[in-house]
Design a protein around this motif. Structure first.
Motif, PDB file in Angstrom:
ATOM      1  N   VAL A 406       0.868  -1.146  -0.015  1.00  0.00           N
ATOM      2  CA  VAL A 406      -0.147  -0.066  -0.022  1.00  0.00           C
ATOM      3  C   VAL A 406       0.799   1.249  -0.028  1.00  0.00           C
ATOM      4  N   LEU A 413       1.764   6.562  -6.593  1.00  0.00           N
ATOM      5  CA  LEU A 413       0.589   7.350  -7.516  1.00  0.00           C
ATOM      6  C   LEU A 413       0.735   9.006  -6.922  1.00  0.00           C
ATOM      7  N   LEU A 414       1.461   9.338  -5.928  1.00  0.00           N
ATOM      8  CA  LEU A 414       1.593  10.590  -5.282  1.00  0.00           C
ATOM      9  C   LEU A 414       2.515  11.362  -6.182  1.00  0.00           C
ATOM     10  N   ALA A 417       1.332  11.744  -9.718  1.00  0.00           N
ATOM     11  CA  ALA A 417       0.423  12.995  -9.633  1.00  0.00           C
ATOM     12  C   ALA A 417       1.157  14.136  -9.583  1.00  0.00           C
ATOM     13  N   LEU A 418       2.282  14.267  -8.862  1.00  0.00           N
ATOM     14  CA  LEU A 418       2.989  15.528  -9.009  1.00  0.00           C
ATOM     15  C   LEU A 418       3.847  15.616 -10.313  1.00  0.00           C
ATOM     16  N   ARG A 421       1.093  16.876 -12.789  1.00  0.00           N
ATOM     17  CA  ARG A 421       0.708  18.011 -12.363  1.00  0.00           C
ATOM     18  C   ARG A 421       1.748  19.295 -12.957  1.00  0.00           C
ATOM     19  N   ARG A 422       2.973  18.975 -13.087  1.00  0.00           N
ATOM     20  CA  ARG A 422       3.987  19.767 -13.385  1.00  0.00           C
ATOM     21  C   ARG A 422       3.842  20.202 -14.837  1.00  0.00           C
ATOM     22  N   SER A 426      -5.279  20.764 -14.207  1.00  0.00           N
ATOM     23  CA  SER A 426      -6.054  19.859 -13.519  1.00  0.00           C
ATOM     24  C   SER A 426      -6.976  19.312 -14.468  1.00  0.00           C
ATOM     25  N   LEU A 433      -4.836  10.883 -14.600  1.00  0.00           N
ATOM     26  CA  LEU A 433      -4.648  10.338 -13.266  1.00  0.00           C
ATOM     27  C   LEU A 433      -5.776   9.301 -12.637  1.00  0.00           C
ATOM     28  N   LEU A 444      -3.552  -3.121  -6.333  1.00  0.00           N
ATOM     29  CA  LEU A 444      -3.923  -3.637  -4.772  1.00  0.00           C
ATOM     30  C   LEU A 444      -4.795  -4.524  -4.349  1.00  0.00           C
TER      31      LEU A 444
ATOM     32  N   TRP B  11       0.563  20.120   2.125  1.00  0.00           N
ATOM     33  CA  TRP B  11       1.155  18.961   2.537  1.00  0.00           C
ATOM     34  C   TRP B  11       0.744  18.352   3.773  1.00  0.00           C
ATOM     35  N   LEU B  14      -2.662  16.804   3.184  1.00  0.00           N
ATOM     36  CA  LEU B  14      -2.490  15.499   2.596  1.00  0.00           C
ATOM     37  C   LEU B  14      -2.088  14.628   3.615  1.00  0.00           C
ATOM     38  N   ALA B 131      -6.925   1.798   1.348  1.00  0.00           N
ATOM     39  CA  ALA B 131      -5.998   1.944   0.255  1.00  0.00           C
ATOM     40  C   ALA B 131      -6.859   2.667  -0.861  1.00  0.00           C
ATOM     41  N   MET B 132      -7.743   2.509  -0.909  1.00  0.00           N
ATOM     42  CA  MET B 132      -8.654   2.967  -2.082  1.00  0.00           C
ATOM     43  C   MET B 132      -9.049   4.193  -1.686  1.00  0.00           C
ATOM     44  N   LEU B 134      -6.955   6.377   0.181  1.00  0.00           N
ATOM     45  CA  LEU B 134      -5.758   6.868   0.029  1.00  0.00           C
ATOM     46  C   LEU B 134      -5.591   7.268  -1.494  1.00  0.00           C
ATOM     47  N   ILE B 135      -5.937   6.374  -2.455  1.00  0.00           N
ATOM     48  CA  ILE B 135      -5.722   6.878  -3.779  1.00  0.00           C
ATOM     49  C   ILE B 135      -6.511   7.956  -4.109  1.00  0.00           C
ATOM     50  N   THR B 138      -5.297  11.149  -2.813  1.00  0.00           N
ATOM     51  CA  THR B 138      -3.963  11.547  -3.616  1.00  0.00           C
ATOM     52  C   THR B 138      -4.515  12.304  -4.791  1.00  0.00           C
ATOM     53  N   VAL B 139      -5.280  11.647  -5.568  1.00  0.00           N
ATOM     54  CA  VAL B 139      -5.793  12.268  -7.008  1.00  0.00           C
ATOM     55  C   VAL B 139      -6.549  13.654  -6.626  1.00  0.00           C
ATOM     56  N   TRP B 141      -6.456  15.894  -4.073  1.00  0.00           N
ATOM     57  CA  TRP B 141      -5.552  16.312  -3.591  1.00  0.00           C
ATOM     58  C   TRP B 141      -4.584  17.241  -4.528  1.00  0.00           C
ATOM     59  N   SER B 142      -4.159  16.321  -5.434  1.00  0.00           N
ATOM     60  CA  SER B 142      -3.154  17.105  -6.696  1.00  0.00           C
ATOM     61  C   SER B 142      -4.062  17.609  -7.618  1.00  0.00           C
ATOM     62  N   LEU B 143      -5.205  17.365  -7.749  1.00  0.00           N
ATOM     63  CA  LEU B 143      -6.057  18.141  -8.634  1.00  0.00           C
ATOM     64  C   LEU B 143      -6.320  19.773  -8.044  1.00  0.00           C
ATOM     65  N   THR B 145      -5.240  21.151  -5.249  1.00  0.00           N
ATOM     66  CA  THR B 145      -4.186  22.102  -4.654  1.00  0.00           C
ATOM     67  C   THR B 145      -3.025  22.466  -5.794  1.00  0.00           C
ATOM     68  N   GLY B 146      -2.924  21.566  -6.644  1.00  0.00           N
ATOM     69  CA  GLY B 146      -1.983  22.188  -7.740  1.00  0.00           C
ATOM     70  C   GLY B 146      -0.418  21.844  -7.438  1.00  0.00           C
ATOM     71  N   VAL B 147      -0.190  21.245  -6.399  1.00  0.00           N
ATOM     72  CA  VAL B 147       1.101  21.222  -5.821  1.00  0.00           C
ATOM     73  C   VAL B 147       1.914  20.556  -6.667  1.00  0.00           C
ATOM     74  N   THR B 148       3.010  20.708  -7.229  1.00  0.00           N
ATOM     75  CA  THR B 148       4.191  20.030  -7.601  1.00  0.00           C
ATOM     76  C   THR B 148       5.441  20.349  -7.461  1.00  0.00           C
TER      77      THR B 148
END
Ligand SMILES: [Cu+2]
Lengths: 448, 158
Positions: A406, A413-414, A417-418, A421-422, A426, A433, A444, B11, B14, B131-132, B134-135, B138-139, B141-143, B145-148
Motif C-alpha cells: 500500500v 501514485l502521489l 500525480a506531482l 501536474r507539473r 488539472s 490520473l 492493490l 502537504w 494531505l 488504500a482506495m 488513499l488513492i 491523492t488524486v 489533492w493533486s488536482l 491544490t496543484g502542488v508540484t
C-alpha cells in the motif's frame, strides 16, 4: 561539499568511491563473477534436476536475481546491473580484442539498421517472454535454454554490429531497466558543458561501449553505467552524480531534456499493463488462468496469449491514450495531443516501477526460502554443501507485505500525480490520473 | 498553491487526510460462528479458491487432495496442513486476524506449484478499502491544490 549549484552531488569526488569508479577492475571483476554464475546457471538449468524449486537456475534467476534487480538495483542504481551483466561480456571482449584493452578486436562493427532502432524489438521480446513466462519461471531447462540463447545471440550480434547493439535494441531486460532508469537517483553526466567545447578527441564517445555520446547525455535510457567515459575523459569532465529521481522530468518540463519518444512511451505503458496481468496469473486464486498460461500450445494457452497481448499492448496503452486525449479535449485542445500523451506516459513511470516492486514483494518474499536448500544442492542431486539442504520452505514477511505494498503503490501514485501536474493543468491531468488510479487500485486488489 | 497561503499547508492536509484514511477505526463486531469448508486440492489449484469468514469465526478447513500430496499454508496465520493423495486432512483455527490472506500449497507438487494459491477473507478487507481512500485522496489533492515539484511548466503539453 560536492553539491553543485544544480542540486546534484558528485559521487566521483567521494574519496572512498572515486578509486572504484575510476578503475576498470570493479566492472571486470564483477563481470567475472556474474559470467561464472551465468555459465553455472545455464549448466544447472540444462543438466540439473527438472524440479524447478530444487534447481539453482530457477531459484537464482527468478527468485534471487530478479528480486534484487527490481527491489534494490533498479530503484537505487539504475542500470548498474547492465555494467556487470555477463550476457554481452564475450562479444565486448571480442570487439575490444581483450578483456582490459580498449583496442581494435574482431567483428564487422556494422551500424545497427536505422529501421530497427528504438525499443520496438525489445517490446516484442518482452511480450513474447510474457507468453511463455509461466514455463520460463518454473522449468529449469527453459530458463537454462533462454539464458544460453541470450548469450549466443548477444555474441553473434556483437560480432556483426558495433558496440552494445544487442543491449540497446534487442535485450528485453535492457529495455525494461532502461525505461525505469529515468527514475534512478544516480546518473552519469558531464560536469561542465563549456569544457567540452574545445574537445576534439571525444574520448568519452570513442570509449563508450553503448555507442552514445556521454558528454551530451540528457536522459539515462541508453547509459549502461560502465564508467568508461569517466575513466577516459582527458579533462576529467565526466562524473557520476547522485540526483533527484525527478530530475529528468524536471529537465524535460524546462524543455532541456532529451526528446521523449513514442516507442519508449509505449514500452512504458506496456510494462505498466503487464504488472496486473502477471499479478493475476501468478498470484491470483484462479487456478485455471495459471494453468492456461502454463499449458503452451493448448487452446486455453492460445486464449491466454491472445488476452495477454490484447491487454498489455492494446487495452492498457489504448485506455491511457484515450485518457490523455480526453485531457487534451478538456484542457481546450492546447498543444499537440500526441506529444502531450507521450510526456504524460513518462510521468506515470513511478506507478509502473511501484507496480513491479509490489508484485515482486508478494512473489519473492513467499518463495525466498527456496534459496537456502538450493545453495547447498544447486543441481538437485542430493548434495549438502553448506548444511542448508534440508531447510524447510517458509514464506517471509507475509504480515507486513500488504502494508508495504500500500505504501509503495500509494506513494508512487502521489509521485506520478506531482509529475503529471507539473506538465498539465488539472483538467488535462484528471483523466490520466484516473487511469493511474485504476491501475494502482487494480494492483492493490490483486495483491492485498 | 495559490489557494493556500503557506507552502506547507497542502502537504499537512494531505498527511492528515492520509493518516485519517489509514487509522480511522472500523466496526468489528460479529457473532462468532462455526464454519466448515471442504477444499479440494489438485494440480494446480484449490477449489474453492476463495473463502470468506467473519473475524472471530471458528474455521475448519477439510483439505482433500485429489491427485498428489498437497499442502495448505495460510499466510498471516502461519498455519499449515498436508493432505495425502485421496485423503482429507483437517485444520481448525479461530480467525482472529481480520484481513485478506493468501493460502498456498506447501508441498512441491509439480511445475507450477508456486502459483497454486487461494484466498481467505476474514471480514471486509479494510486495508484495501483504506488504500482506495488513499488513492482518491491523492488524486483529488493533486488536482485541487496543484502542488508540484519545481519547476512548474505547462510548456511541455500546452
Ligand atoms: Cu500442490
Amino acid at each position: 561539499m560536492n553539491i553543485d549549484h544544480d542540486r546534484r552531488f558528485d559521487l566521483t569526488r567521494v574519496r572512498w568511491l572515486a578509486p572504484l569508479l575510476r578503475s576498470r577492475w570493479p566492472v571486470v571483476l564483477g563481470r567475472a563473477v556474474t559470467l561464472a554464475g551465468f555459465v553455472f546457471t545455464i549448466l544447472a538449468g540444462l543438466l540439473g534436476t527438472p524440479i524447478g524449486g530444487r534447481n539453482f537456475a530457477i531459484i537464482f534467476v527468478w527468485i534471487a536475481w530478479w528480486t534484487v534487480l527490481k527491489l534494490i538495483l533498479m530503484p537505487v542504481a539504475g542500470r548498474s546491473w547492465c555494467s556487470v551483466c555477463p550476457i554481452p561480456a564475450t562479444s565486448e571482449w571480442l570487439q575490444q580484442g581483450g578483456i582490459l584493452q580498449r583496442g581494435k578486436g574482431v567483428g564487422l562493427k556494422l551500424r545497427w539498421p536505422r529501421r530497427l532502432r528504438g525499443q520496438w524489438l525489445q517490446l516484442g521480446g518482452f511480450a513474447v517472454m510474457g507468453l511463455f513466462s509461466a514455463v520460463l519461471l518454473t522449468r529449469p531447462s527453459a530458463t537454462g535454454g533462454i539464458l544460453l540463447a541470450l548469450l549466443l545471440g548477444a555474441t553473434g550480434i556483437g560480432l556483426v554490429f558495433e558496440r552494445r547493439a544487442f543491449c540497446r535494441h534487442l535485450c528485453p531486460i535492457g529495455g525494461y531497466i532502461g525505461w525505469y532508469e529515468q527514475l534512478a537517483p544516480v546518473a552519469v553526466r558531464v560536469r561542465d558543458r563549456d569544457v567540452c567545447r574545445g574537445c576534439v578527441e571525444k574520448a568519452c564517445y570513442q570509449n563508450c561501449q553503448w555507442g552514445i555520446f556521454p558528454a551530451a547525455l540528457k536522459d539515462s535510457f541508453d547509459c549502461g553505467m560502465c564508467m568508461a567515459c569517466i575513466q577516459t575523459c582527458p579533462r576529467d569532465n565526466m562524473a557520476l552524480w547522485a540526483r533527484s529521481p525527478s530530475r529528468e522530468s524536471e529537465e524535460a518540463a524546462r524543455g532541456e531534456g532529451a526528446a521523449r519518444r513514442l516507442d519508449r512511451a509505449w514500452f512504458g505503458l506496456f510494462m505498466l499493463a503487464c504488472a496486473p496481468v502477471y499479478a493475476a496469473v501468478m498470484l491470483g486464486p484462479w487456478g485455471s488462468l495459471t494453468e492456461a498460461a502454463y499449458a503452451i500450445g493448448t487452446v486455453a494457452w492460445l486464449r491466454y496469449a491472445l488476452a495477454f497481448l490484447t491487454i498489455t499492448l492494446g487495452v492498457g496503452p489504448g485506455l491511457f491514450w484515450l485518457a490523455a486525449r480526453l485531457g487534451w479535449l478538456l484542457g481546450g485542445r492546447s498543444g499537440s495531443a500526441k506529444r502531450g500523451a507521450i510526456h504524460l506516459s513518462y510521468a506515470l513511470s513511478p506507478v509502473g516501477l511501484a507496480a513491479w516492486i509490489a508484485f515482486t514483494m508478494s512473489f519473492a518474499f513467499a518463495n525466498l526460502s527456496y534459496v537456502w536448500p538450493v545453495i547447498s544442492d544447486p543441481l538437485g542431486m542430493g548434495w549438502n554443501l553448506l548444511g542448508t539442504a534440508d531447510w524447510a520452505w517458509h514464506p517471509y514477511l507475509m504480515n507486513v507485505t500488504p502494508l508495504l505494498q500500500v505504501v509503495v503503490l500509494a506513494g508512487s501514485l502521489l509521485w506520478a500525480a506531482l509529475e503529471v501536474r507539473r506538465i498539465a493543468t488539472s483538467r488535462q491531468a484528471l483523466p490520466v490520473l484516473a487511469y493511474a488510479s485504476l491501475l494502482t487500485a487494480g494492483m492493490l486488489w490483486l495483491l492485498i | 498553491m495559490n489557494r493556500l497561503k503557506m507552502p506547507g499547508t497542502p502537504w499537512l492536509i494531505l498527511l492528515l487526510a492520509a493518516l485519517t484514511a489509514m487509522l480511522v477505526p472500523v466496526p468489528r463486531t460479529y457473532a462468532p460462528q462455526d464454519r466448515v469448508f471442504r477444499v479440494d486440492a489438485s494440480q494446480f489449484s484449490f477449489n474453492p479458491g476463495v473463502l470468506a469468514v467473519n473475524p472471530g469465526d471458528r474455521v475448519t478447513l477439510e483439505l482433500r487432495s485429489t491427485d498428489v500430496v498437497h499442502g495448505l499454508y495460510l499466510d498471516g496465520y502461519g498455519l499449515s496442513v498436508v493432505a495425502d493423495p485421496g485423503q482429507t486432512a483437517t485444520l481448525t483455527f479461530v480467525a482472529d486476524r481480520p484481513g485478506s490472506f493468501r493460502f498456498r500449497c506447501s508441498v512441491p507438487c509439480g511445475d507450477i506449484h508456486p502459483f497454486m494459491l487461494g484466498r481467505l477473507r476474514v471480514g471486509p478487507n479494510w486495508l484495501l478499502i483504506r488504500a482506495m481512500a488513499l488513492i482518491a485522496i491523492t488524486v483529488v489533492w493533486s488536482l485541487v491544490t496543484g502542488v508540484t515539484t519545481k519547476p512548474r511548466t505547462q510548456v511541455a503539453i500546452v
